[in-house]
Structures are given as C-alpha cells and as structure tokens.
Design an enzyme around this catalytic site. Structure first.
Site, mmCIF file in Angstrom:
data_model
loop_
_atom_site.group_PDB
_atom_site.id
_atom_site.type_symbol
_atom_site.label_atom_id
_atom_site.label_comp_id
_atom_site.label_asym_id
_atom_site.label_seq_id
_atom_site.Cartn_x
_atom_site.Cartn_y
_atom_site.Cartn_z
ATOM 1 N N LYS A 198 0.844 -1.210 0.000
ATOM 2 C CA LYS A 198 0.000 0.000 0.000
ATOM 3 C C LYS A 198 0.868 1.245 0.000
ATOM 4 C CE LYS A 198 -1.775 1.717 4.000
ATOM 5 N NZ LYS A 198 -1.441 3.148 4.160
ATOM 6 N N ASN A 199 1.848 1.297 0.896
ATOM 7 C CA ASN A 199 2.632 2.528 1.045
ATOM 8 C C ASN A 199 3.586 2.766 -0.117
ATOM 9 O OD1 ASN A 199 1.302 3.080 3.371
ATOM 10 N ND2 ASN A 199 3.024 2.699 4.749
ATOM 11 N N CYS A 208 -4.810 13.267 13.079
ATOM 12 C CA CYS A 208 -5.314 11.925 12.828
ATOM 13 C C CYS A 208 -5.203 11.144 14.131
ATOM 14 C CB CYS A 208 -4.560 11.243 11.699
ATOM 15 S SG CYS A 208 -2.926 10.725 12.150
ATOM 16 N N ARG A 249 0.858 14.729 13.266
ATOM 17 C CA ARG A 249 1.379 14.468 11.924
ATOM 18 C C ARG A 249 1.349 15.686 11.008
ATOM 19 N NH1 ARG A 249 -0.679 8.602 9.967
ATOM 20 N NH2 ARG A 249 1.104 8.674 8.608
ATOM 21 N N ASP A 265 4.653 0.770 12.112
ATOM 22 C CA ASP A 265 3.461 0.119 11.559
ATOM 23 C C ASP A 265 3.311 -1.342 12.003
ATOM 24 O OD1 ASP A 265 2.706 2.445 10.313
ATOM 25 O OD2 ASP A 265 3.255 1.828 8.292
ATOM 26 N N ARG A 271 -8.840 -0.157 4.986
ATOM 27 C CA ARG A 271 -8.006 0.879 4.364
ATOM 28 C C ARG A 271 -6.690 0.292 3.874
ATOM 29 N NH1 ARG A 271 -6.111 5.210 7.951
ATOM 30 N NH2 ARG A 271 -4.714 5.200 6.192
HETATM 31 C C1 UD1 Z 1 4.488 7.000 6.415
HETATM 32 C C2 UD1 Z 1 3.618 5.799 6.210
HETATM 33 C C3 UD1 Z 1 3.037 5.343 7.528
HETATM 34 C C4 UD1 Z 1 4.131 5.113 8.551
HETATM 35 C C5 UD1 Z 1 5.052 6.320 8.654
HETATM 36 C C6 UD1 Z 1 6.268 6.078 9.519
HETATM 37 C C7 UD1 Z 1 2.813 6.112 3.953
HETATM 38 C C8 UD1 Z 1 1.675 6.426 3.062
HETATM 39 N N1 UD1 Z 1 2.572 6.154 5.263
HETATM 40 O O1 UD1 Z 1 3.670 8.051 6.918
HETATM 41 O O2 UD1 Z 1 2.317 4.117 7.300
HETATM 42 O O3 UD1 Z 1 3.563 4.867 9.815
HETATM 43 O O4 UD1 Z 1 5.526 6.684 7.343
HETATM 44 O O5 UD1 Z 1 6.966 4.968 9.072
HETATM 45 O O6 UD1 Z 1 3.891 5.810 3.494
HETATM 46 N N2 UD1 Z 1 6.731 14.736 10.699
HETATM 47 C C9 UD1 Z 1 6.851 16.087 10.990
HETATM 48 N N3 UD1 Z 1 6.725 16.980 9.963
HETATM 49 C C10 UD1 Z 1 6.500 16.589 8.679
HETATM 50 C C11 UD1 Z 1 6.406 15.222 8.393
HETATM 51 C C12 UD1 Z 1 6.524 14.315 9.427
HETATM 52 O O7 UD1 Z 1 7.045 16.467 12.134
HETATM 53 O O8 UD1 Z 1 6.405 17.448 7.793
HETATM 54 C C13 UD1 Z 1 6.854 13.741 11.793
HETATM 55 C C14 UD1 Z 1 5.574 12.943 12.010
HETATM 56 O O9 UD1 Z 1 4.673 13.616 12.841
HETATM 57 C C15 UD1 Z 1 6.130 11.673 12.638
HETATM 58 C C16 UD1 Z 1 7.479 11.489 11.923
HETATM 59 O O10 UD1 Z 1 7.789 12.775 11.396
HETATM 60 O O11 UD1 Z 1 6.342 11.870 13.998
HETATM 61 C C17 UD1 Z 1 7.485 10.476 10.821
HETATM 62 O O12 UD1 Z 1 6.397 10.694 9.966
HETATM 63 P P1 UD1 Z 1 6.440 10.402 8.414
HETATM 64 O O13 UD1 Z 1 7.592 9.538 8.077
HETATM 65 O O14 UD1 Z 1 6.286 11.677 7.679
HETATM 66 O O15 UD1 Z 1 5.098 9.564 8.224
HETATM 67 P P2 UD1 Z 1 4.191 9.554 6.930
HETATM 68 O O16 UD1 Z 1 5.053 9.789 5.735
HETATM 69 O O17 UD1 Z 1 3.003 10.420 7.141
#
Ligand code: UD1
Length: 416
Positions: free
Chosen positions: A22-23, A116, A121, A304, A396
């Site tokens: 999915k990701n 969420c 996030r 995850d 999902r």
């Molecule tokens: C992706 C995955 C999700 C997984 C996560 C961490 C997809 C579609 N989803 O989510 O399943 O749980 O990686 O492995 O691939 N953060 C910030 N600022 C930002 C972006 C992130 O502070 O602009 C923080 C987030 O709050 C979190 C951490 O960084 O604490 C990691 O998040 P991130 O790797 O961005 O997760 P996603 O890409 O949303």
C-alpha cells in the site's frame, strides 16, 4: 456498520500470498502526475486507500483504468491541480500529490490533512522542502496553495526522515531545474521502489536506500510500467498471526531483506522463521518469549508493526517494554487489548506488557489501521468469540484480510 466475528484458538496453517505494498502504491500513483504518458502499475492492492488515491487523481482529470495488466494512469489531460478536503481528510497520504503537481504544473491547491488518530502528523517538512526549491506557499482556508514558475534544485535537510516528505521532494525535484540533495532522507523500501519507477520515467537520481538522495532535474518524464514491491507490513502481520496462534504459515512473496528488524525481534520471541525462494515459512512456539522493542525509522523496527508485536507480547512469557518513538499517540489499541484481558500499562511513549497465559474474547473497536490489525491478531489467539467494530480501518490497508485468514483455517466472518 460492518464487523468481524472471530472465534479464537485455531492454529493457522497453510500458505498466504502477500499483496502489493500500500505505502509503495500510493506515491507511485501520485508519480503518474509527472508524465504526459500512460503509466502502468502492476500488483497494486485493491483496498480503500488505493481507491481513495484513485478518486483523487480522477478528480484532477487523470484517466484511470484497472485492466488485466494492472492500473493504467494517464495524466496527459489534467484539469485541476487540486486535492479537496473531502478526500484528504479520509487519507493523509493524499498530500503526495503536492510535489508532483508543483513539479509539473507549477501550482497546487491541497487541503491540509489535519490531525489523525495517531498524532498531529504535520506536513511542515514537506512545505519547507518545497519552499527551499523556490515554491511560494500560503495557507488559505485550510488549504496549502503553492506556486512556482519552475522549481529549482536545492539542498533539503529534514529534521526527521519523513517518508512521504522524502517522496514528495523526490517527485518535485525530478522536474526541477538543477540538482536537489535530500539529507536525512527516509530509507524505507517504499522510497526505493519510487526511486526505481522515477528512474524508469527518465529521472536522474541516486542514493535511494541511504540517507542522502541526489536528484538531477530533467525537462520531461516518460510513463512507467512498474511492478510494486510486496507489502512488508502485511507480511509482518501474517508472521505475527502464525506466531500468536502457534501455527505454521508460508508467507509467499514476503521479502526477508525488507523485514530485518521484524525478523530479528520475532525470532528473539521464539518464532521459527525460515526464508526461502518463495517467501518466509513461520512457525509459532507454544507461547512466545517477552522481548523489548523500540520503533524507529527504517531500517529500525517499524511503527506500523508496533501494535501487532504488542498483541503477541500480550500472551508472552514475561514482561516486555515497547517504546513508540515515531508517533506520539500510537497506543490506541491498548485499552482495547485490555478489554481482552491484556495486562498493559502506558507511561508516555512506553508500554509495559506483562504477558498473560490467555486472552479472553470481547467486543473491541478499531481506532486506526494497524491498531485494528493488532485486535484481529489478539482475537485469533483469544478464548471465545470476539467482535471487531469499525472494520473500515482495517479495509483501508489490508486486502481481503479475512478471506486470507479463513484460507489459513481461522474462524472469521464479516457481519454486515
Ligand atoms: C508514512 C507511512 C506510515 C508510517 C510512517 C512512519 C505512507 C503512506 N505512510 O507516513 O504508514 O507509519 O511513514 O513509518 O507511506 N513529521 C513532521 N513533519 C513533517 C512530516 C513528518 O514532524 O512534515 C513527523 C511525524 O509527525 C512523525 C514522523 O515525522 O512523527 C514520521 O512521519 P512520516 O515519516 O512523515 O510519516 P508519513 O510519511 O506520514
């Protein structure tokens, strides 16, 4: 609302095929926005998040068809560079269209995802990266409105290795003028898969899988014909299913090289895991041993899979300490596991699980995708019939979960 009825206590046996990731699929679908040619994505799983991304792309004017060779995406006649609130609010990964839209169309209007279940996030790092590349960004009525005549290559250094943030900047940089360097880039296999597809489109990039990625922008990109990697999180979930029921399952398509940290942890817990050419053969012990774990970005233990590991630890011999370091509020499954008799206490981002001999069936409620997987696992091990409410969270991200479990002997059915 649909529910799952699960009669626990049956050791799972047989073979299960892992679906496409999915990701990995979500950013690959968004990458189709970068080309004026058809893109073909093979092996994309049929699940809610993929359908949501499909609807989002169609809303923008992307032609999308699902045929025998896979998903066909054609963004040659794009009509609007916009991701509306109605779709983004149901799936945060919708934000993945921001980078490609800016890269190819020079503008994007994308709803802010908002909070969420598992934490705030934010997307500040995505926006910081795009601003570094010359985009002007303002927030307007809950939307990110971004513009750039043509993005420029830049040095983007992330505070945290954000997965979708890295993917967004990679896609934007592929069509920027000059070279972009992403430091502290995410190293997840899904990022590597996107890099492979971008390269097939004619992008010039290197360093994927390491924490420094270099992308040299080109004038235009071709389509791709790409087979998505297997879903390592689904594979890990089935590994735990074999372990928690003391079963024996061949997980076809699971790739050991993507699951290093999970394999190590589960082996420590007493699961026997044999990698082979077809996948991973997993055998559960009578009762697992307690192990400690802390989630971390790849190649660390995946956040995850934290909830699934916790379900396994609920019936382990001894006490286990599980630290969640990636998201601030990812223990929503704890009160539900407690309803099934689990002995867990939480302080901040650390859960202490004292293993009990057996879990007891109960009515439980899914709160997010991986939490719902952990409740299914706990129910498979529990004595009696459990009912899982709010199954839409599970749908999902897991393709035909209950069908696959039933084929392994689980007594599970959907109530509508
Ligand atoms: C992706 C995955 C999700 C997984 C996560 C961490 C997809 C579609 N989803 O989510 O399943 O749980 O990686 O492995 O691939 N953060 C910030 N600022 C930002 C972006 C992130 O502070 O602009 C923080 C987030 O709050 C979190 C951490 O960084 O604490 C990691 O998040 P991130 O790797 O961005 O997760 P996603 O890409 O949303």
């Amino acid at each position: 609302m649909e529910r799952l009825l699960i009669q626990g206590g049956v050791p799972l046996r047989g073979e299960v095929q892992v679906s496409g990731s999915k990701n990995a699929t979500l950013p690959l679908m968004a990458a189709s926005l970068l080309a004026a040619r058809e893109c073909i994505l093979r092996g994309a799983p049929q699940l809610r998040d993929v359908a949501t991304m499909g609807r989002l792309l169609q809303h923008m004017g992307v032609r999308l068809e699902s045929g025998p060779r896979g998903l066909r995406l054609d963004a040659s006649a794009l009509q609007r560079a916009e991701a509306p609130y109605e779709l983004v609010k149901t799936m945060r990964a919708s934000v993945l269209v921001l980078g490609p839209l800016l890269g190819r169309w020079g503008r994007a209007r994308v709803s802010l995802p908002g909070g969420c279940a598992i934490g705030a996030r934010p997307i500040n790092l995505h926006l910081m990266g795009l601003e570094k590349m010359g985009a002007s960004i303002r927030l307007e009525a809950g939307y990110v409105v971004a513009r750039a005549r043509r993005l420029r290559g830049a040095r983007v250094c992330f505070d945290l290795p954000t997965v979708t943030g890295t993917e967004n900047i990679m896609m934007a940089a592929a069509l920027a003028k000059g070279t972009t360097v992403i430091e502290n880039a995410a190293r997840e296999p899904e990022v590597v898969d996107l890099a492979r597809a971008l390269r097939a489109m004619g992008a010039r990039l290197r360093g994927e899988g390491s924490s420094v990625l270099e992308i040299q922008g080109v004038e235009e990109l071709q389509g791709f014909d790409h087979e998505v990697i297997p879903d390592r999180i689904e594979a890990a979930t089935f590994m735990v299913a074999a372990g928690i029921t003391a079963g024996r399952v061949l997980i076809r398509g699971a790739r050991a090289e993507h699951l290093d940290a999970v394999l190590q942890k589960l082996q420590e817990a007493g699961l026997r895991i044999a990698p082979g050419p077809e996948g991973l053969l997993v055998e559960g012990p009578g009762r697992p041993r307690a192990v400690d774990a802390a989630t971390a970005p790849y190649p660390g233990f995946p956040t995850d899979v934290q909830a699934q590991l916790m379900a396994l630890m609920c019936i382990a011999r001894g006490s286990s300490v599980i630290a969640e370091t990636v998201f601030e509020n990812r223990f929503m499954h704890v009160p539900e596991l407690q309803r099934m008799g689990a002995d867990i206490s939480v302080r901040g981002g650390v859960a202490t699980v004292r293993g009990v001999k057996t879990l007891k069936a109960a009515q439980v409620m899914a709160t997010d995708l991986r939490a719902s997987a952990s409740l299914v696992l706990a129910a498979l091990a529990a004595r009696g019939s459990s009912v899982l409410h709010r199954v839409y969270h599970l749908d999902r991200g897991y393709e035909r979960m209950e069908e696959k479990l039933r084929a392994l002997g689980a007594a599970i059915q959907r109530l509508t």
